[in-house]
Scaffold this motif. Structure first.
Motif, PDB file in Angstrom:
ATOM      1  N   UNK A  63      41.496  50.322  27.261  1.00 22.73           N
ATOM      2  CA  UNK A  63      42.447  48.939  28.285  1.00 22.73           C
ATOM      3  C   UNK A  63      42.531  48.829  30.001  1.00 22.73           C
ATOM      4  N   UNK A  64      41.401  48.077  30.060  1.00 28.82           N
ATOM      5  CA  UNK A  64      41.272  48.097  31.409  1.00 28.82           C
ATOM      6  C   UNK A  64      42.831  47.901  31.966  1.00 28.82           C
ATOM      7  N   UNK A  65      42.896  48.478  33.285  1.00 25.39           N
ATOM      8  CA  UNK A  65      44.455  47.569  34.114  1.00 25.39           C
ATOM      9  C   UNK A  65      44.207  46.670  35.310  1.00 25.39           C
ATOM     10  N   UNK A  66      44.719  46.411  35.739  1.00 27.41           N
ATOM     11  CA  UNK A  66      44.040  44.852  36.840  1.00 27.41           C
ATOM     12  C   UNK A  66      42.658  44.999  37.941  1.00 27.41           C
ATOM     13  N   UNK A  67      43.120  46.535  38.088  1.00 28.66           N
ATOM     14  CA  UNK A  67      42.175  46.621  39.299  1.00 28.66           C
ATOM     15  C   UNK A  67      40.951  47.212  39.064  1.00 28.66           C
ATOM     16  N   UNK A  68      41.144  48.128  37.373  1.00 28.71           N
ATOM     17  CA  UNK A  68      39.666  48.330  37.074  1.00 28.71           C
ATOM     18  C   UNK A  68      38.742  46.900  36.491  1.00 28.71           C
ATOM     19  N   UNK A  69      39.377  46.416  36.048  1.00 24.36           N
ATOM     20  CA  UNK A  69      39.099  45.205  35.265  1.00 24.36           C
ATOM     21  C   UNK A  69      38.695  43.973  36.867  1.00 24.36           C
ATOM     22  N   UNK A  70      38.660  44.012  38.018  1.00 18.64           N
ATOM     23  CA  UNK A  70      38.115  43.939  38.906  1.00 18.64           C
ATOM     24  C   UNK A  70      36.979  44.538  39.748  1.00 18.64           C
ATOM     25  N   UNK A  71      36.366  45.829  39.432  1.00 13.15           N
ATOM     26  CA  UNK A  71      36.061  46.189  39.661  1.00 13.15           C
ATOM     27  C   UNK A  71      34.643  46.447  39.298  1.00 13.15           C
ATOM     28  N   UNK A  72      34.650  46.444  37.776  1.00 15.41           N
ATOM     29  CA  UNK A  72      34.028  46.476  36.462  1.00 15.41           C
ATOM     30  C   UNK A  72      33.084  44.939  36.914  1.00 15.41           C
ATOM     31  N   UNK A  73      34.241  44.052  36.923  1.00 12.47           N
ATOM     32  CA  UNK A  73      33.582  42.489  37.013  1.00 12.47           C
ATOM     33  C   UNK A  73      33.086  42.614  38.476  1.00 12.47           C
ATOM     34  N   UNK A  74      33.164  43.210  39.468  1.00  8.67           N
ATOM     35  CA  UNK A  74      32.636  43.199  40.547  1.00  8.67           C
ATOM     36  C   UNK A  74      30.846  43.759  40.580  1.00  8.67           C
ATOM     37  N   UNK A  75      31.222  44.421  39.567  1.00  7.10           N
ATOM     38  CA  UNK A  75      29.574  45.493  38.954  1.00  7.10           C
ATOM     39  C   UNK A  75      28.947  44.181  38.576  1.00  7.10           C
ATOM     40  N   UNK A  76      29.351  43.236  37.420  1.00 11.69           N
ATOM     41  CA  UNK A  76      28.058  42.531  37.041  1.00 11.69           C
ATOM     42  C   UNK A  76      27.909  41.629  37.297  1.00 11.69           C
ATOM     43  N   UNK A  77      28.770  40.712  38.431  1.00 10.20           N
ATOM     44  CA  UNK A  77      28.513  39.859  39.490  1.00 10.20           C
ATOM     45  C   UNK A  77      27.677  40.170  39.523  1.00 10.20           C
ATOM     46  N   UNK A  78      27.543  41.607  40.651  1.00  9.36           N
ATOM     47  CA  UNK A  78      26.339  41.883  41.928  1.00  9.36           C
ATOM     48  C   UNK A  78      24.936  41.823  40.581  1.00  9.36           C
ATOM     49  N   UNK A  79      25.374  42.563  39.919  1.00 11.06           N
ATOM     50  CA  UNK A  79      24.214  43.219  38.694  1.00 11.06           C
ATOM     51  C   UNK A  79      23.377  41.504  38.487  1.00 11.06           C
ATOM     52  N   UNK A  80      24.701  40.666  38.301  1.00 12.10           N
ATOM     53  CA  UNK A  80      23.909  38.943  38.098  1.00 12.10           C
ATOM     54  C   UNK A  80      23.111  38.310  38.910  1.00 12.10           C
ATOM     55  N   UNK A  81      23.418  38.997  40.703  1.00  8.25           N
ATOM     56  CA  UNK A  81      22.840  38.283  42.079  1.00  8.25           C
ATOM     57  C   UNK A  81      21.716  38.618  42.041  1.00  8.25           C
ATOM     58  N   UNK A  82      21.255  40.126  41.249  1.00  5.85           N
ATOM     59  CA  UNK A  82      20.014  40.597  41.450  1.00  5.85           C
ATOM     60  C   UNK A  82      19.156  40.436  40.450  1.00  5.85           C
ATOM     61  N   UNK A  83      19.461  40.193  39.165  1.00  7.89           N
ATOM     62  CA  UNK A  83      18.749  40.427  37.964  1.00  7.89           C
ATOM     63  C   UNK A  83      18.452  38.035  38.832  1.00  7.89           C
ATOM     64  N   UNK A  84      19.068  37.552  39.122  1.00 13.05           N
ATOM     65  CA  UNK A  84      18.134  36.668  39.274  1.00 13.05           C
ATOM     66  C   UNK A  84      17.347  36.447  40.516  1.00 13.05           C
TER      67      UNK A  84
END
Length: 323
Positions: free
Chosen positions: A143-164
């Motif tokens: 169970x991630x807290x709000x800061x952890x969830x936001x940081x993890x989400x940032x990683x995956x959004x950056x990964x999507x930009x790179x892949x695309x």
């Protein structure tokens, strides 16, 4: 889908089964998707796939941003709530056992599916780290807290930009992002393990170890071995002691766990393959079709043929065990 027995499936199978075309991917090694429940199962194909039990020959990471659902993880049920991270390693049996379609529009989930080959290129002992963690935790969800969830989400959004993007080294860039993300996950996971250890009585540690080892052996051998003596011998224990430990820890007997795995395997083969029942009997090491027929009906209330070809109007009397 009818021709794919869900014994072990990989990313190519998921791509084929779900017809995923909009998610970002790196060939057949990496899928990054985001399910927005507003368009129901059209964008929630990963959830649709998991409503039937699968054993994935790869890794799945889920970040549940909004919503909730119930998932069976190696035949143990867990409630996945908003803000959870769930990690599954190769060989685990996964099944979303309860997903109210009325709740689907409220589900928002980011998921990653990775091949073992892709993970091996990260220079991390990823499988070992998370397998050990899962053995120690009763609940595989972080169970991630709000800061952890936001940081993890940032990683995956950056990964999507790179892949695309059109970068020629995007595979290496994404691998670097995932390596970095793994250190974040390790921090969060370690903290949860610490809290879990504090809650778990120390005198139960041996019992939990025995239980987890038994479950791993059942996962590996259930298609050929259904006798507690076999598992006790593997663990250098007496069947009586092993049975007592399994019952004390899980509230269920060892034979019940073994039977559940066999039933699940049988259901997958019956529903997702066209193999004759005689061949399934052979694969599951039953002495005869009639013994398998009796076993399956005892545990499901249906004959194998009734399960393979469900007919609401059928009385169940016309099944042939020789199929």
């Amino acid at each position: 889908m009818q021709n794919s027995p869900f014994k072990n499936i990989g990313i190519p199978d998921i791509l084929k089964i779900s017809s995923i075309v909009s998610e970002s991917n790196l060939g057949q090694d990496f899928i990054l998707g985001e399910a927005d429940g507003k368009t129901a199962l059209t964008d929630n194909r990963i959830l649709e796939i998991l409503q039937s039990p699968i054993r994935l020959d790869g890794y799945i990471l889920f970040f549940l941003k909004k919503g909730r659902f119930k998932i069976d993880f190696n035949l143990r049920s867990y409630q996945v709530q908003e803000g959870s991270l769930l990690v599954s390693v190769p060989g685990n049996i996964i099944h979303i056992s309860s997903l109210d379609e009325d709740l689907i529009p409220g589900i928002e989930i980011v998921f990653v599916v990775l091949s073992k080959e892709f993970i091996s290129g990260l220079h991390l002992d990823f499988n070992s780290a998370f397998q050990q963690s899962m053995q120690m935790l009763e609940d595989p969800c972080i169970l991630l807290n709000e800061d952890q969830l936001s940081l993890a989400e940032s990683y995956f959004r950056l990964a999507r930009k790179v892949i695309d993007s059109s970068y020629k080294n995007k595979r290496q860039i994404v691998a670097g992002l995932l390596t970095s993300l793994s250190y974040l996950a390790d921090d969060v996971w370690t903290e949860q393990l610490k809290r879990s250890a504090e809650r778990q009585p120390s005198n139960n540690s041996r019992a939990y170890y025995v239980y987890e080892k038994f479950m791993k052996l059942v996962t590996e051998y259930h298609t050929s071995e259904r006798n507690m003596q076999f598992y006790a011998d593997k663990m250098s224990l007496t069947p009586k002691y092993l049975s007592k430990v399994i019952k004390d820890v899980s509230g269920r007997g060892g034979p019940e766990w073994i039977a559940d795995y066999v039933v699940l395997e049988a259901k997958n083969l019956l529903r997702y393959s066209e193999e004759p029942i005689k061949e399934i009997v052979y694969k599951l090491n039953f002495p005869s079709v009639s013994v398998f027929h009796k076993f399956f009906k005892q545990h499901t209330g249906m004959t194998p043929s009734e399960y393979r070809h469900p007919n609401p109007s059928s009385s169940g009397s016309g099944d042939s065990i020789a199929n």
